[in-house]
Design an enzyme around this catalytic site. Structure first.
Site, PDB file in Angstrom:
ATOM      1  N   TYR A   4       0.733  -1.153  -0.045  1.00  0.00           N
ATOM      2  CA  TYR A   4       0.008   0.054  -0.079  1.00  0.00           C
ATOM      3  C   TYR A   4       1.023   1.160  -0.016  1.00  0.00           C
ATOM      4  CZ  TYR A   4      -4.518   1.914   0.358  1.00  0.00           C
ATOM      5  OH  TYR A   4      -5.906   2.503   0.035  1.00  0.00           O
TER       6      TYR A   4
ATOM      7  N   GLU B  53       1.924   6.423  -7.016  1.00  0.00           N
ATOM      8  CA  GLU B  53       0.791   7.279  -7.501  1.00  0.00           C
ATOM      9  C   GLU B  53       1.337   8.931  -7.344  1.00  0.00           C
ATOM     10  OE1 GLU B  53      -2.726   6.574  -5.734  1.00  0.00           O
ATOM     11  OE2 GLU B  53      -2.695   4.459  -6.220  1.00  0.00           O
TER      12      GLU B  53
HETATM   13  C1  LIG Z   1     -11.661  12.827  -5.979  1.00  0.00           C
HETATM   14  C2  LIG Z   1     -11.057  11.828  -5.169  1.00  0.00           C
HETATM   15  C3  LIG Z   1     -11.368  11.774  -3.855  1.00  0.00           C
HETATM   16  C4  LIG Z   1     -10.606  10.862  -3.015  1.00  0.00           C
HETATM   17  C5  LIG Z   1      -9.432  11.482  -2.196  1.00  0.00           C
HETATM   18  C6  LIG Z   1      -8.541  10.270  -1.584  1.00  0.00           C
HETATM   19  C7  LIG Z   1      -7.226  10.443  -1.845  1.00  0.00           C
HETATM   20  C8  LIG Z   1      -6.868   8.803  -2.195  1.00  0.00           C
HETATM   21  C9  LIG Z   1      -5.711   8.611  -1.569  1.00  0.00           C
HETATM   22  C10 LIG Z   1      -5.556   7.302  -1.371  1.00  0.00           C
HETATM   23  C11 LIG Z   1      -4.962   6.727  -2.526  1.00  0.00           C
HETATM   24  C12 LIG Z   1      -4.914   5.003  -2.434  1.00  0.00           C
HETATM   25  C13 LIG Z   1      -4.986   4.347  -3.906  1.00  0.00           C
HETATM   26  C14 LIG Z   1      -4.631   3.028  -3.782  1.00  0.00           C
HETATM   27  C15 LIG Z   1      -3.451   2.755  -3.831  1.00  0.00           C
HETATM   28  C16 LIG Z   1      -3.477   1.005  -3.973  1.00  0.00           C
HETATM   29  O1  LIG Z   1      -4.088   0.519  -4.273  1.00  0.00           O
HETATM   30  S1  LIG Z   1      -1.808   0.653  -3.792  1.00  0.00           S
HETATM   31  C17 LIG Z   1      -1.793  -1.071  -3.841  1.00  0.00           C
HETATM   32  C18 LIG Z   1      -1.865  -1.737  -2.732  1.00  0.00           C
HETATM   33  N1  LIG Z   1      -3.193  -1.647  -2.322  1.00  0.00           N
HETATM   34  C19 LIG Z   1      -3.850  -2.265  -1.189  1.00  0.00           C
HETATM   35  O2  LIG Z   1      -3.246  -2.985  -0.456  1.00  0.00           O
HETATM   36  C20 LIG Z   1      -5.438  -1.943  -0.774  1.00  0.00           C
HETATM   37  C21 LIG Z   1      -6.289  -3.203  -1.306  1.00  0.00           C
HETATM   38  N2  LIG Z   1      -7.681  -2.910  -0.933  1.00  0.00           N
HETATM   39  C22 LIG Z   1      -8.426  -2.878   0.198  1.00  0.00           C
HETATM   40  O3  LIG Z   1      -7.751  -3.709   0.859  1.00  0.00           O
HETATM   41  C23 LIG Z   1      -9.658  -2.715   0.025  1.00  0.00           C
HETATM   42  O4  LIG Z   1     -10.191  -2.175  -1.135  1.00  0.00           O
HETATM   43  C24 LIG Z   1     -10.336  -1.715   1.348  1.00  0.00           C
HETATM   44  C25 LIG Z   1     -11.389  -1.023   0.787  1.00  0.00           C
HETATM   45  C26 LIG Z   1      -8.988  -0.691   1.568  1.00  0.00           C
HETATM   46  C27 LIG Z   1     -10.520  -2.618   2.751  1.00  0.00           C
HETATM   47  O5  LIG Z   1     -11.169  -3.727   2.342  1.00  0.00           O
HETATM   48  P1  LIG Z   1     -12.470  -3.968   3.291  1.00  0.00           P
HETATM   49  O6  LIG Z   1     -13.289  -4.592   2.440  1.00  0.00           O
HETATM   50  O7  LIG Z   1     -12.837  -2.867   4.426  1.00  0.00           O
HETATM   51  O8  LIG Z   1     -11.831  -5.257   4.093  1.00  0.00           O
HETATM   52  P2  LIG Z   1     -12.074  -6.568   4.332  1.00  0.00           P
HETATM   53  O9  LIG Z   1     -11.422  -7.064   5.583  1.00  0.00           O
HETATM   54  O10 LIG Z   1     -11.412  -7.309   3.082  1.00  0.00           O
HETATM   55  O11 LIG Z   1     -13.648  -7.098   4.155  1.00  0.00           O
HETATM   56  C28 LIG Z   1     -14.378  -6.774   5.215  1.00  0.00           C
HETATM   57  C29 LIG Z   1     -15.306  -7.816   5.222  1.00  0.00           C
HETATM   58  O12 LIG Z   1     -16.433  -7.646   3.806  1.00  0.00           O
HETATM   59  C30 LIG Z   1     -16.237  -8.734   3.164  1.00  0.00           C
HETATM   60  N3  LIG Z   1     -16.010  -8.385   1.812  1.00  0.00           N
HETATM   61  C31 LIG Z   1     -15.734  -7.190   1.199  1.00  0.00           C
HETATM   62  N4  LIG Z   1     -15.581  -7.085  -0.150  1.00  0.00           N
HETATM   63  C32 LIG Z   1     -16.205  -8.343  -0.557  1.00  0.00           C
HETATM   64  C33 LIG Z   1     -16.450  -8.763  -1.764  1.00  0.00           C
HETATM   65  N5  LIG Z   1     -15.979  -7.957  -2.807  1.00  0.00           N
HETATM   66  N6  LIG Z   1     -17.002  -9.725  -1.783  1.00  0.00           N
HETATM   67  C34 LIG Z   1     -17.288 -10.619  -0.756  1.00  0.00           C
HETATM   68  N7  LIG Z   1     -17.084 -10.126   0.494  1.00  0.00           N
HETATM   69  C35 LIG Z   1     -16.452  -9.095   0.535  1.00  0.00           C
HETATM   70  C36 LIG Z   1     -15.087  -9.502   3.433  1.00  0.00           C
HETATM   71  O13 LIG Z   1     -15.027 -11.070   3.246  1.00  0.00           O
HETATM   72  C37 LIG Z   1     -14.930  -9.212   4.861  1.00  0.00           C
HETATM   73  O14 LIG Z   1     -16.038 -10.043   5.542  1.00  0.00           O
HETATM   74  P3  LIG Z   1     -15.667 -11.231   6.867  1.00  0.00           P
HETATM   75  O15 LIG Z   1     -14.834 -12.263   6.152  1.00  0.00           O
HETATM   76  O16 LIG Z   1     -16.922 -11.647   7.295  1.00  0.00           O
HETATM   77  O17 LIG Z   1     -14.821 -10.168   7.829  1.00  0.00           O
END
Ligand SMILES: CCCCCCCCCCCCC/C=C/C(=O)SCCNC(=O)CCNC(=O)[C@H](O)C(C)(C)COP(=O)(O)OP(=O)(O)OC[C@H]1O[C@@H](n2cnc3c(N)ncnc32)[C@H](O)[C@@H]1OP(=O)(O)O
Length: 359
Positions: free
Chosen positions: A283, A290
């Site tokens: 990340y 970026e």
């Molecule tokens: C105009 C613009 C405005 C915005 C300005 C903001 C500025 C932005 C700056 C930031 C820039 C970031 C850009 C990104 C860069 C990169 O990606 S770098 C490369 C590395 N990236 C990463 O490592 C990030 C990967 N991404 C994630 O991990 C996710 O997208 C997340 C949202 C950050 C976190 O995921 P989250 O869903 O909250 O956590 P989990 O633990 O995985 O899931 C929680 C529970 O939900 C279930 N679930 C989630 N999604 C799914 C799905 N698609 N299908 C099925 N189930 C899903 C998951 O199973 C979990 O459930 P439980 O198992 O019951 O806990």
């Protein structure tokens, strides 16, 4: 009539005391707890025929004042709740057991058996509540099916990107850095447009996670993809595109199959570990790549005046888009901080629950 003492049998659980008073057809019962002493008085047929029976017991540890009792044709059953969920060594405060008191072997359990009984009860309650929750949602199968397909499509898309870039890196070496955009962009556009579902899914309650981290992630990436790379041809053949796309796809080829497995209630430990660990180096590296792209694009936006905001003629110049980019650079590190904290919490939650389950 002088009151007699009945036979009393007792047993305990962690939270309760059970007393069985050997009086049949009991009437005019007066049972209560005062200052931790149980007082019993009632008429009925006991060991010495029909009579008035009474006894008192001072408990070893504090009990709740409310007493439940039920009289049947054969006996009076009394339940007293303990103040604390603890196992008692004996029933009464006095060390010598009263003569009229004996263990109730019909209900008797030792401490470890009582613990097991408690655990089985809790497990049964948990199972029932999970089953009823599952039964409550008639569309669960449909939702899981949809999520599975969504994750599968994303997995295939990012795998194609990752494999394609890796093969090109092996064959062309550093030369592959310069035309990443032209080979990969179409599939990346598709995957990142589709990734908007990642904001919609938690917003409509399809997945249980925060909308904000997903919004930051999807919007942050789309800004880089569509605005920085997509709108500036001069950016498209820079090596930074390679690093951004490679870092994005590396994380996704683990994240999406992990989600696919959760949709079918399956878990591969190694995959779970990778999903919740590999972002720690990737990340910050991704956000760094970026940031480099944004910095490299600033002079190009200044020069081409692309996306600059025209100001009134009297002022005579326009507001360059590079100011927005400078603001975005600050937001980027704020976004990184928010998502890093979120992912750490998710990681701790995931591994803590796992550990607890293993105990
Ligand atoms: C105009 C613009 C405005 C915005 C300005 C903001 C500025 C932005 C700056 C930031 C820039 C970031 C850009 C990104 C860069 C990169 O990606 S770098 C490369 C590395 N990236 C990463 O490592 C990030 C990967 N991404 C994630 O991990 C996710 O997208 C997340 C949202 C950050 C976190 O995921 P989250 O869903 O909250 O956590 P989990 O633990 O995985 O899931 C929680 C529970 O939900 C279930 N679930 C989630 N999604 C799914 C799905 N698609 N299908 C099925 N189930 C899903 C998951 O199973 C979990 O459930 P439980 O198992 O019951 O806990």
């Amino acid at each position: 009539m002088q009151a007699l003492t009945p036979h009393v049998y007792w047993a305990q659980r962690h939270g309760e005391i059970y007393l069985r008073v050997e009086i049949s057809d009991a009437q005019n019962l007066n049972i209560g707890v005062e200052e931790n002493i149980l007082h019993f008085r009632g008429q009925g047929y006991g060991a010495k025929g029909e009579n008035e029976y009474e006894f008192s017991l001072e408990f070893l540890k504090p009990v709740k004042p409310e007493v439940k009792h039920k009289s049947t044709q054969r006996q009076v059953n009394i339940t007293v709740k303990k103040q604390e969920h603890v196992w008692w060594n004996r029933l009464t405060k006095q060390e010598r057991k009263p003569l009229f008191l004996a263990p109730d072997f019909d209900r008797w359990l030792d401490e470890s058996d009582a613990e097991m009984e408690l655990r089985e009860k809790e497990e049964k309650i948990n199972k029932v509540s999970i089953e009823s929750r599952v039964r409550k949602d008639p569309y669960l199968g449909l939702k899981k099916g949809f999520l599975f397909m969504y994750n599968l499509v994303q997995f295939l898309g990012y795998s194609w990107i990752f494999v394609n870039m890796t093969v090109r890196l092996f064959i062309l070496g550093q030369d592959s850095f310069y035309d990443t955009f032209h080979t990969i962009a179409d599939v990346m556009y598709f995957c990142q447009m589709l990734a908007i579902m990642e904001v919609i899914n938690p917003a409509v309650g399809l997945v249980k996670t925060g909308v904000m981290p997903a919004f930051i992630q999807v919007m942050g990436r789309n800004f880089i993809l569509f605005v920085i790379f997509g709108s500036l041809e001069d950016m498209q053949n820079k090596p930074v595109v390679f690093f951004v796309f490679y870092l994005w796809s590396t994380i996704e080829i683990f994240r999406y199959p992990f989600y696919m497995l959760t949709c079918i209630d399956t878990e591969w430990k190694l995959l779970t570990w990778l999903r919740y660990t590999i972002w720690i180096p990737l990340y910050p590296l991704g956000v760094l790549a970026e940031a480099v792209a944004v910095v490299q694009s600033i002079p190009i936006f200044d020069e081409t005046k692309l996306l600059s905001i025209p100001l009134p003629k009297a002022i005579g110049f326009s507001l360059s888009f590079s100011y927005i980019l400078q603001l975005y650079l600050v937001l980027m590190f704020l976004g990184l901080f928010i998502n890093f904290r979120h992912l750490f919490k998710q990681r701790r939650r995931r591994f803590r629950t796992k550990k607890r389950k293993a105990n």
